[in-house]
Design an enzyme around this catalytic site. Structure first.
Site, PDB file in Angstrom:
ATOM      1  N   HIS A  79       0.830  -1.209   0.000  1.00  0.00           N
ATOM      2  CA  HIS A  79       0.000   0.000   0.000  1.00  0.00           C
ATOM      3  C   HIS A  79       0.859   1.252   0.000  1.00  0.00           C
ATOM      4  O   HIS A  79       2.070   1.190   0.206  1.00  0.00           O
ATOM      5  CB  HIS A  79      -0.990   0.017   1.184  1.00  0.00           C
ATOM      6  CG  HIS A  79      -0.380   0.145   2.548  1.00  0.00           C
ATOM      7  ND1 HIS A  79      -0.104  -0.932   3.365  1.00  0.00           N
ATOM      8  CD2 HIS A  79       0.003   1.241   3.264  1.00  0.00           C
ATOM      9  CE1 HIS A  79       0.404  -0.500   4.509  1.00  0.00           C
ATOM     10  NE2 HIS A  79       0.490   0.812   4.471  1.00  0.00           N
ATOM     11  N   GLU A 130      -3.697   4.102   2.167  1.00  0.00           N
ATOM     12  CA  GLU A 130      -3.885   4.421   3.577  1.00  0.00           C
ATOM     13  C   GLU A 130      -3.816   5.942   3.713  1.00  0.00           C
ATOM     14  O   GLU A 130      -2.983   6.594   3.083  1.00  0.00           O
ATOM     15  CB  GLU A 130      -2.763   3.786   4.423  1.00  0.00           C
ATOM     16  CG  GLU A 130      -2.883   4.074   5.920  1.00  0.00           C
ATOM     17  CD  GLU A 130      -1.767   3.457   6.766  1.00  0.00           C
ATOM     18  OE1 GLU A 130      -0.747   3.018   6.195  1.00  0.00           O
ATOM     19  OE2 GLU A 130      -1.918   3.412   7.996  1.00  0.00           O
TER      20      GLU A 130
END
Lengths: 134, 134
Positions: A79, A130
């Site tokens: 991520h 995120e």
């Protein structure tokens, strides 16, 4: 809304070997491994001049990176974390735009002790995003 | 050896839609699309305060991101580009350490007009690494 890239997370099956590759082969400054049992990972920070890479190894039974490593046994980019000024404002704007927040939609305390949210990768072309309140 | 993260490259099947998502949903500054036929991609730059994200869409028959999108039709994180001071010195050190440089081992002129090399993802836990001479 998006601020700095706080970190790029890379899931690896062998944290010791990965940390050695970034330190010895790539010549980067790497931290000691830090176990974060409440997040289901052990992490090594690779410090770069403008951001950091986080090498993640699963820890415990319910690790959020275990399924990723089942699909990608060698490891891979997991991520990207972007900083935002106000995570509630960011969330509300994203939800209004039709983006899906993972979990119950409430920020959790992330690995750096700050409020974080994850956005559904299907809404962002296969990339797990995120957001961390800076 | 590793310097700044120059960019994080994300391959996408629909550049127009991806650029709109980063601009309108995530609130980032995005460039106009730039066709780079000699690199087989059309690129949109997402400007962040400390680095950039490059959204890549295949262009032409022999695009380096086409095979990736065959495997990941929704898109995904494709590579990370790190800056180095001296790409020949970096290459020689990496080869001596046993890492594999893709292609013939000679730096090519990258999308920013600077010498670049790519390292084999199998040597770096599934992550494709680009090195760019700063």
């Amino acid at each position: 809304m998006l601020g700095r890239v706080n970190h790029i997370a890379i899931a690896v099956p062998d944290l010791k070997a990965a940390a050695a590759a970034y330190r010895d082969t790539l010549g980067a400054a790497v931290s000691q491994p830090q176990a974060l049992p409440e997040h289901g990972v052990t992490v090594v920070f690779v410090e770069l001049p403008n951001t950091k890479v986080e090498l993640l190894e699963p820890l415990g039974e319910a690790s959020p990176v275990a399924a990723f490593l089942d699909k990608n046994p060698s490891g891979g980019m997991h991520h990207i974390c972007y900083e935002v000024d106000d995570i509630i404002l960011a969330r509300d704007r994203l939800v209004e735009a039709g983006a899906r927040v993972l979990g119950d939609g409430q920020p959790k305390t992330g690995a750096h002790g700050k409020p974080v949210l994850f956005l559904h990768p299907k809404d962002f072309f296969g990339t797990l995003i995120e957001l961390e309140q800076a």
